[in-house]
Design a protein around this motif. Structure first.
Motif, mmCIF file in Angstrom:
data_model
loop_
_atom_site.group_PDB
_atom_site.id
_atom_site.type_symbol
_atom_site.label_atom_id
_atom_site.label_comp_id
_atom_site.label_asym_id
_atom_site.label_seq_id
_atom_site.Cartn_x
_atom_site.Cartn_y
_atom_site.Cartn_z
ATOM 1 N N GLY A 86 0.838 -1.187 0.000
ATOM 2 C CA GLY A 86 0.000 0.000 0.000
ATOM 3 C C GLY A 86 0.877 1.242 0.000
ATOM 4 N N VAL A 87 0.577 2.197 -0.881
ATOM 5 C CA VAL A 87 1.421 3.376 -1.038
ATOM 6 C C VAL A 87 0.562 4.636 -1.039
ATOM 7 N N SER A 88 1.025 5.639 -0.332
ATOM 8 C CA SER A 88 0.357 6.936 -0.300
ATOM 9 C C SER A 88 0.303 7.552 -1.691
ATOM 10 N N GLU A 89 -0.795 8.204 -1.998
ATOM 11 C CA GLU A 89 -1.051 8.765 -3.325
ATOM 12 C C GLU A 89 0.083 9.651 -3.829
ATOM 13 N N ASP A 90 0.617 10.538 -2.990
ATOM 14 C CA ASP A 90 1.628 11.477 -3.470
ATOM 15 C C ASP A 90 2.961 10.803 -3.770
ATOM 16 N N VAL A 91 3.273 9.707 -3.076
ATOM 17 C CA VAL A 91 4.517 8.981 -3.364
ATOM 18 C C VAL A 91 4.447 8.328 -4.736
ATOM 19 N N VAL A 92 3.270 7.789 -5.076
ATOM 20 C CA VAL A 92 3.098 7.111 -6.359
ATOM 21 C C VAL A 92 3.407 8.044 -7.517
ATOM 22 N N ALA A 93 2.964 9.289 -7.396
ATOM 23 C CA ALA A 93 3.133 10.239 -8.490
ATOM 24 C C ALA A 93 4.576 10.690 -8.665
ATOM 25 N N ASN A 94 5.451 10.384 -7.719
ATOM 26 C CA ASN A 94 6.788 10.951 -7.754
ATOM 27 C C ASN A 94 7.924 9.940 -7.794
ATOM 28 N N PRO A 124 11.612 -11.334 -9.938
ATOM 29 C CA PRO A 124 10.554 -11.468 -10.949
ATOM 30 C C PRO A 124 9.490 -12.511 -10.607
ATOM 31 N N LEU A 125 9.737 -13.372 -9.631
ATOM 32 C CA LEU A 125 8.752 -14.393 -9.275
ATOM 33 C C LEU A 125 7.795 -13.921 -8.186
ATOM 34 N N VAL A 126 7.970 -12.712 -7.707
ATOM 35 C CA VAL A 126 7.058 -12.156 -6.699
ATOM 36 C C VAL A 126 5.938 -11.407 -7.417
ATOM 37 N N ASP A 127 4.700 -11.752 -7.101
ATOM 38 C CA ASP A 127 3.543 -11.037 -7.642
ATOM 39 C C ASP A 127 3.214 -9.891 -6.696
ATOM 40 N N LEU A 128 3.327 -8.674 -7.215
ATOM 41 C CA LEU A 128 3.122 -7.489 -6.398
ATOM 42 C C LEU A 128 1.705 -6.966 -6.598
ATOM 43 N N GLU A 129 0.982 -6.842 -5.511
ATOM 44 C CA GLU A 129 -0.385 -6.308 -5.541
ATOM 45 C C GLU A 129 -0.347 -4.903 -4.929
ATOM 46 N N LEU A 130 -0.597 -3.894 -5.760
ATOM 47 C CA LEU A 130 -0.420 -2.506 -5.354
ATOM 48 C C LEU A 130 -1.758 -1.837 -5.063
ATOM 49 N N THR A 131 -1.825 -1.177 -3.903
ATOM 50 C CA THR A 131 -2.988 -0.368 -3.531
ATOM 51 C C THR A 131 -2.537 1.054 -3.280
ATOM 52 N N VAL A 132 -3.211 2.012 -3.905
ATOM 53 C CA VAL A 132 -2.902 3.428 -3.734
ATOM 54 C C VAL A 132 -4.074 4.106 -3.047
ATOM 55 N N ALA A 133 -3.797 4.796 -1.945
ATOM 56 C CA ALA A 133 -4.870 5.443 -1.190
ATOM 57 C C ALA A 133 -4.257 6.466 -0.238
ATOM 58 N N LEU A 134 -5.115 7.155 0.506
ATOM 59 C CA LEU A 134 -4.645 8.048 1.547
ATOM 60 C C LEU A 134 -3.983 7.252 2.655
ATOM 61 N N LEU A 146 2.656 -4.493 3.519
ATOM 62 C CA LEU A 146 3.615 -3.408 3.745
ATOM 63 C C LEU A 146 2.989 -2.098 3.303
ATOM 64 N N VAL A 147 3.139 -1.067 4.116
ATOM 65 C CA VAL A 147 2.561 0.242 3.805
ATOM 66 C C VAL A 147 3.670 1.296 3.790
ATOM 67 N N LEU A 148 3.670 2.116 2.756
ATOM 68 C CA LEU A 148 4.542 3.281 2.652
ATOM 69 C C LEU A 148 3.638 4.506 2.697
ATOM 70 N N ALA A 149 3.708 5.252 3.787
ATOM 71 C CA ALA A 149 2.722 6.306 3.988
ATOM 72 C C ALA A 149 3.298 7.452 4.811
ATOM 73 N N LYS A 150 2.467 8.466 5.016
ATOM 74 C CA LYS A 150 2.835 9.617 5.847
ATOM 75 C C LYS A 150 2.300 9.415 7.267
ATOM 76 N N ARG A 151 2.912 10.143 8.204
ATOM 77 C CA ARG A 151 2.388 10.213 9.562
ATOM 78 C C ARG A 151 2.679 11.605 10.122
ATOM 79 N N HIS A 152 1.935 11.984 11.151
ATOM 80 C CA HIS A 152 2.184 13.240 11.842
ATOM 81 C C HIS A 152 3.500 13.157 12.613
ATOM 82 N N VAL A 153 4.216 14.269 12.683
ATOM 83 C CA VAL A 153 5.406 14.331 13.526
ATOM 84 C C VAL A 153 4.992 14.070 14.969
ATOM 85 N N GLY A 154 5.705 13.174 15.622
ATOM 86 C CA GLY A 154 5.353 12.790 16.986
ATOM 87 C C GLY A 154 4.707 11.430 17.071
ATOM 88 N N ASP A 155 4.098 10.964 15.971
ATOM 89 C CA ASP A 155 3.563 9.603 15.948
ATOM 90 C C ASP A 155 4.724 8.608 15.944
#
Length: 284
Positions: free
Chosen positions: A95-103, A117-127, A142-151
């Motif tokens: 899972g990847v945050s929308e703004d990361v995908v665009a960049n 190449p033998l790993v099937d990657l299932e991608l979800t893009v969202a907030l 696995l999630v690549l996303a944003k968080r608030h400072v302090g979290d």
């Protein structure tokens, strides 16, 4: 015979447009990337790169080499995966945050599928908040996303400032005017930071356009509908950072990796290591 390490450096240079950034993403010194390109040019007897003080561009021969270089590295990765002792196979849900995908995501995915190449990657893009909810429900490994400072949730990759953007960098709203805001829908982390900053400084505002897609928000901002906010290293083409202190200062955001407990640890680590090595912007 062409050296695959030289080709890897060549493709990273083509992707980043910078010897410095290519070296940083590959985890080597800048002089190493320079030597790789020089040796590749010597092997082929052709100039592949134009270099000056402002930019790095591929020559016509360099452009012609790109597809072949990718093909050779892809084939090498497939052979290693098929015959290597530690080949990875299976499904990995990312899972990847929308703004990361665009960049930044394209280069990371290219590298991962070449290596595994033998790993099937299932991608979800969202907030980011939506991705966290999906992972809590067991739907993402696995999630690549944003968080608030302090979290503290997730492994910190880097931190960077949010900036105000508009078509006109000299946009200057009157203090008593209603600020036209272009934003992701709730539960967007960026939207919450923006609204809290405006309320704290007693700025009147209204959301004139909301969209779950960064491309949609960018189109609205390019059309001059209002202002939007993005991390500084992820400013979309056609928009400029608003100059000076005309609008409230915004909190930084942090980008994190969050593995799911119980996910395939080897596959998650393979992708996590690649993301951590390649995603940090040069300016951070």
């Amino acid at each position: 015979m062409l050296n695959l390490h030289h080709l890897d450096s060549f493709l990273m240079l083509q992707q980043t447009g910078s010897f410095t950034e290519a070296a940083a993403r590959l985890g080597v010194g800048q002089s190493t990337v320079t030597q790789h390109i020089q040796r590749l040019e010597k092997s082929l007897g052709r100039q592949l790169v134009f270099r000056d003080t402002h930019q790095v561009r591929l020559t016509a021969d360099g452009e012609a080499l790109v597809g072949y270089a990718r093909g050779m590295l892809d084939l090498n990765g497939q052979v290693l995966s098929l015959f290597g002792e530690s080949r990875l196979r299976g499904r990995l849900r990312l899972g990847v945050s929308e703004d990361v995908v665009a960049n930044r995501l394209t280069g990371i995915l290219e590298d991962f599928i070449r290596l595994h190449p033998l790993v099937d990657l299932e991608l979800t893009v969202a907030l980011s908040a939506v991705l966290n909810q999906m992972q809590d429900a067991g739907d993402l490994d696995l999630v690549l996303a944003k968080r608030h400072v302090g979290d503290t949730h997730g492994k910190l990759l880097y931190r960077e400032p949010l900036v105000w953007l508009a078509r006109d960098p000299h946009f200057a709203p009157a203090r008593d005017a209603v600020l036209p805001l272009i934003a992701f829908p709730p539960p967007s982390i960026t939207r919450r930071v923006v609204q809290e900053a405006l309320d704290r400084e007693k700025f009147a505002w209204r959301v004139v356009c909301t969209c779950g897609s960064l491309s949609g928000l960018t189109a609205a901002a390019r059309a001059g509908m209002g202002v939007m906010v993005q991390p500084r290293s992820m400013v979309p083409e056609g928009l400029r950072e608003i100059a000076g202190d005309r609008l409230p200062r915004l909190e930084d955001v942090e980008f994190v990796l969050i593995p799911r407990r119980g996910a395939d640890a080897v596959m998650v680590e393979a992708l996590s290591s690649l993301i951590a090595a390649r995603i940090v912007p040069q300016s951070i």
